[in-house]
Design an enzyme around this catalytic site. Structure first.
Site, PDB file in Angstrom:
ATOM      1  N   GLY A  12      -5.774   8.685   4.943  1.00 49.15           N
ATOM      2  CA  GLY A  12      -5.659   7.505   4.091  1.00 49.15           C
ATOM      3  C   GLY A  12      -4.284   7.409   3.445  1.00 49.15           C
ATOM      4  O   GLY A  12      -3.423   8.290   3.623  1.00 49.15           O
ATOM      5  N   ASP A  13      -4.067   6.288   2.747  1.00 42.67           N
ATOM      6  CA  ASP A  13      -2.808   6.044   2.029  1.00 42.67           C
ATOM      7  C   ASP A  13      -1.600   6.006   2.955  1.00 42.67           C
ATOM      8  O   ASP A  13      -0.497   6.393   2.562  1.00 42.67           O
ATOM      9  CB  ASP A  13      -2.578   7.117   0.937  1.00 42.67           C
ATOM     10  N   GLU A  14      -1.787   5.537   4.183  1.00 40.40           N
ATOM     11  CA  GLU A  14      -0.663   5.501   5.126  1.00 40.40           C
ATOM     12  C   GLU A  14       0.210   4.266   4.964  1.00 40.40           C
ATOM     13  O   GLU A  14       1.118   4.029   5.761  1.00 40.40           O
ATOM     14  CB  GLU A  14      -1.170   5.556   6.581  1.00 40.40           C
ATOM     15  N   LYS A  16      -0.996   1.097   5.167  1.00 40.80           N
ATOM     16  CA  LYS A  16      -1.494   0.105   6.134  1.00 40.80           C
ATOM     17  C   LYS A  16      -1.324  -1.321   5.614  1.00 40.80           C
ATOM     18  O   LYS A  16      -1.058  -2.238   6.374  1.00 40.80           O
ATOM     19  CB  LYS A  16      -3.005   0.326   6.396  1.00 40.80           C
ATOM     20  N   GLY A  17      -1.497  -1.473   4.277  1.00 40.71           N
ATOM     21  CA  GLY A  17      -1.456  -2.810   3.676  1.00 40.71           C
ATOM     22  C   GLY A  17      -0.158  -3.533   3.999  1.00 40.71           C
ATOM     23  O   GLY A  17      -0.152  -4.738   4.221  1.00 40.71           O
ATOM     24  N   GLY A  40      -7.106   1.586  -1.725  1.00 46.97           N
ATOM     25  CA  GLY A  40      -6.084   0.872  -2.488  1.00 46.97           C
ATOM     26  C   GLY A  40      -4.983   0.454  -1.545  1.00 46.97           C
ATOM     27  O   GLY A  40      -4.530   1.261  -0.740  1.00 46.97           O
ATOM     28  N   HIS A  41      -4.602  -0.797  -1.601  1.00 49.01           N
ATOM     29  CA  HIS A  41      -3.508  -1.270  -0.747  1.00 49.01           C
ATOM     30  C   HIS A  41      -2.413  -1.813  -1.636  1.00 49.01           C
ATOM     31  O   HIS A  41      -2.690  -2.636  -2.502  1.00 49.01           O
ATOM     32  CB  HIS A  41      -3.954  -2.403   0.166  1.00 49.01           C
ATOM     33  N   GLN A 229      -8.947   3.591   4.271  1.00 48.83           N
ATOM     34  CA  GLN A 229      -8.820   5.045   4.396  1.00 48.83           C
ATOM     35  C   GLN A 229      -8.173   5.402   5.751  1.00 48.83           C
ATOM     36  O   GLN A 229      -7.569   4.551   6.376  1.00 48.83           O
ATOM     37  CB  GLN A 229     -10.168   5.753   4.247  1.00 48.83           C
ATOM     38  N   THR A 244     -14.978  10.323   3.754  1.00 51.02           N
ATOM     39  CA  THR A 244     -15.640   9.256   3.038  1.00 51.02           C
ATOM     40  C   THR A 244     -16.957   8.965   3.753  1.00 51.02           C
ATOM     41  O   THR A 244     -17.305   9.646   4.723  1.00 51.02           O
ATOM     42  CB  THR A 244     -14.721   8.018   2.895  1.00 51.02           C
ATOM     43  N   ARG A 310      -1.204  13.208  -4.991  1.00 51.42           N
ATOM     44  CA  ARG A 310      -1.637  13.509  -3.618  1.00 51.42           C
ATOM     45  C   ARG A 310      -1.059  14.842  -3.175  1.00 51.42           C
ATOM     46  O   ARG A 310       0.074  15.185  -3.538  1.00 51.42           O
ATOM     47  CB  ARG A 310      -1.170  12.406  -2.670  1.00 51.42           C
ATOM     48  N   ASP A 338      11.929   6.871   4.972  1.00 54.63           N
ATOM     49  CA  ASP A 338      13.030   7.107   4.028  1.00 54.63           C
ATOM     50  C   ASP A 338      12.762   8.278   3.082  1.00 54.63           C
ATOM     51  O   ASP A 338      13.698   8.868   2.547  1.00 54.63           O
ATOM     52  CB  ASP A 338      13.283   5.836   3.193  1.00 54.63           C
ATOM     53  N   VAL A 419      11.104   1.742   6.046  1.00 59.03           N
ATOM     54  CA  VAL A 419      12.139   2.488   5.318  1.00 59.03           C
ATOM     55  C   VAL A 419      12.169   2.138   3.834  1.00 59.03           C
ATOM     56  O   VAL A 419      13.152   2.384   3.137  1.00 59.03           O
ATOM     57  CB  VAL A 419      13.533   2.257   5.963  1.00 59.03           C
TER      58      VAL A 419
HETATM   59  P1  IMP Z   1     -15.115   8.592  -1.571  1.00 60.81           P
HETATM   60  O1  IMP Z   1     -14.724   7.655  -0.468  1.00 60.81           O
HETATM   61  O2  IMP Z   1     -14.787   8.062  -2.933  1.00 60.81           O
HETATM   62  O3  IMP Z   1     -16.521   9.060  -1.441  1.00 60.81           O
HETATM   63  O4  IMP Z   1     -14.221   9.910  -1.434  1.00 60.81           O
HETATM   64  C1  IMP Z   1     -14.361  10.805  -0.334  1.00 60.81           C
HETATM   65  C2  IMP Z   1     -13.012  11.389   0.066  1.00 60.81           C
HETATM   66  O5  IMP Z   1     -12.202  10.381   0.630  1.00 60.81           O
HETATM   67  C3  IMP Z   1     -12.205  11.983  -1.098  1.00 60.81           C
HETATM   68  O6  IMP Z   1     -11.450  13.085  -0.629  1.00 60.81           O
HETATM   69  C4  IMP Z   1     -11.268  10.854  -1.466  1.00 60.81           C
HETATM   70  O7  IMP Z   1     -10.094  11.310  -2.103  1.00 60.81           O
HETATM   71  C5  IMP Z   1     -10.974  10.284  -0.088  1.00 60.81           C
HETATM   72  N1  IMP Z   1     -10.617   8.872  -0.129  1.00 60.81           N
HETATM   73  C6  IMP Z   1     -11.444   7.816  -0.294  1.00 60.81           C
HETATM   74  N2  IMP Z   1     -10.754   6.673  -0.256  1.00 60.81           N
HETATM   75  C7  IMP Z   1      -9.477   7.003  -0.055  1.00 60.81           C
HETATM   76  C8  IMP Z   1      -8.284   6.246   0.105  1.00 60.81           C
HETATM   77  O8  IMP Z   1      -8.252   5.011   0.087  1.00 60.81           O
HETATM   78  N3  IMP Z   1      -7.158   6.979   0.306  1.00 60.81           N
HETATM   79  C9  IMP Z   1      -7.150   8.324   0.387  1.00 60.81           C
HETATM   80  N4  IMP Z   1      -8.238   9.069   0.252  1.00 60.81           N
HETATM   81  C10 IMP Z   1      -9.394   8.411   0.036  1.00 60.81           C
END
Ligand code: IMP
Length: 448
Positions: A12-14, A16-17, A40-41, A229, A244, A310, A338, A419
């Site tokens: 996750g958090d790559e 993508k948004g 989160g985007h 994710q 998740t 993170r 970057d 970048v």
């Molecule tokens: P949950 O989705 O809140 O149940 O969390 C399960 C796992 O997925 C945990 O390790 C969270 O930190 C991770 N996780 C859930 N959503 C995200 C995301 O959008 N980005 C990164 N990690 C996520």
């Protein structure tokens, strides 16, 4: 007509948004198909930063329809807060947003269950480290069916009765789950009143999105699927149980949206130029040291939703190779390139050593992943500021070599490099079919 899919290949958090936002103008419909307000985007456009959670990034383009399908778990106050925030900033949110009546609804009991569960399991060091947004408990009720409430149920005559029955069940469950952690019993009448209010405000957006998308495909509309994710958090194919509760890899698109797989024919895999993870679970290339801190500082690696720092580390090609295959990826987009710019050397994990053996296949059991020692390849950094560069051939030789090496070790061509956070800070390979027309550069003739 093609369906384009944007899938995160890590935890996750790559970012993508940003890619979804860039591709939006080439599509008619943007579809969010899994997860919930745990995602989160961040989209930066025209000097403005938008933080979105449930609403697809497509909302920033008034000409496209943003669709939240039945695979998503919906927290009404969260989405209403997002809508209000967007409207206050002048973003149109009207018939360009559609939410499935099949989406399962997050209630206060889901948030409480998530919190109590995490508190109990963290006592023995086994917490998943969830976002505490009630995601797992809501998906659990969906699969269990008896206590599930979908968005469409909020408009039915037996809604209050249903809430009373579920709240009674949950109130008897909480003391067992809590194991000593304080909790507040549920007030069913208050919940009914609150959710009736939310239901009234959400009504204009509620529809049968499955039928809408199937019609859209028959009418040659171009669909863009926005993953939430990353694939390593997929409940079936990720690093279970540290995942998740939805299918966050490419395999979840059909089940979450109702769109048959044969339409999902262009897949962009999104990776960061390094690795990050939030929450618990093994992360073989983690750098719990100065390198990790450097990546966290330069990449602003703090959760969009929870603000948790993170965990940061080197790029893991074993994992990315696996998730690229799993999600049917055609091309890769490497984000936050970057962030590596100041490093003299960069490491890429190309294999693991597990119990004395070299392993190139991503382990299916988390205990094996815990044992995995990364085998690294070291490549030279470029130590040049690349944030102002806009064309592929402008990138420093060592940055291009890094991208080429990532293509080789993951087994998919890198065609997009980011970048910086702004839309403009995105570089497309000359052969990239996804480049917006303005960013297309002619393919250079080979020099000899
Ligand atoms: P949950 O989705 O809140 O149940 O969390 C399960 C796992 O997925 C945990 O390790 C969270 O930190 C991770 N996780 C859930 N959503 C995200 C995301 O959008 N980005 C990164 N990690 C996520």
């Amino acid at each position: 007509m093609p369906g384009t899919c944007v899938i995160g290949l890590q935890w996750g958090d790559e970012a993508k948004g940003k890619i979804v936002d860039l591709l939006t103008e080439q599509h008619d419909v943007v579809v969010r198909y899994a997860g919930g307000a745990n995602a989160g985007h961040t989209v930066v456009t025209g000097g403005q930063t938008y933080k979105l959670s449930l609403i697809p990034s497509g909302i920033l383009n008034a000409g496209v329809k943003s669709v939240i399908t039945g695979g998503v778990v919906l927290n009404p106050p969260s989405i209403l807060g997002e809508i209000d925030g967007l409207v206050q900033r002048g973003v149109q949110v009207s018939d360009n947003l559609m939410i499935s009546d099949r989406a399962h609804v997050i209630f206060p009991w889901h948030l409480e269950e998530d919190r109590l569960n995490e508190a109990r399991t963290s006592k023995n060091g086994e917490a998943i480290g969830t976002t505490q947004r009630g995601i797992g408990p809501c998906y659990r009720d969906k699969v269990g069916r008896t206590n599930a409430i979908r968005l469409g149920d909020l408009y039915r005559a037996n809604f209050a009765e249903k809430v009373k029955s579920v709240a009674a069940d949950k109130n008897s469950l909480f003391p067992l789950l809590a194991a000593g952690t304080p909790f507040t019993p549920l007030d069913a009448d208050q919940i009914i009143a609150d959710y009736r209010g939310y239901a009234a405000r959400l009504k204009p957006y509620v529809a049968d999105t499955t039928a809408y998308l199937l019609d859209a495909l028959e009418n040659d509309q171009r669909l863009l699927f926005e993953g939430a994710q990353g694939a390593l958090l997929d409940v079936d194919h990720g690093t279970f149980p540290y995942v998740t509760s939805s299918n966050s890899s490419g395999v979840g698109i059909s089940s979450g949206s109702g769109v048959p797989g044969k339409y999902l024919n262009r897949v962009i895999g999104i990776v960061k130029a390094y690795g990050t993870r939030v929450g618990g679970g093994p992360f073989p290339t983690e750098q719990a040291n100065d390198i990790g801190q450097h990546l966290r500082d330069r990449g602003n690696e703090y959760g969009t939703v929870t603000r948790r720092p993170r965990r940061c580390g080197w790029f893991d090609a074993v994992a990315a190779r696996y998730t690229a295959r799993l999600s049917g990826v055609d091309v890769l987009s490497v984000m936050l390139l970057d962030v590596l710019s100041e490093l003299p050397e960069i490491q890429i994990c190309t294999a693991y050593e597990i119990n004395g053996k070299r392993v190139e296949q991503f382990p299916s059991h988390v205990d094996d992943l815990r044992e995995a020692k990364p085998i690294y390849e070291t490549v030279p950094g470029w130590q040049t500021d690349i944030t102002g560069m806009r064309r592929w051939e402008e990138l420093p030789k060592n940055a291009l070599a890094y991208l080429r090496r990532l293509s080789e070790v993951v087994g998919r061509p890198v065609q997009i490099a980011s970048v910086g956070p702004d839309r403009a800070q995105t570089i497309f390979h000359p052969e990239c079919e996804f480049a917006p027309p303005a960013a297309r550069t002619p393919v250079l003739a080979p020099s000899n």
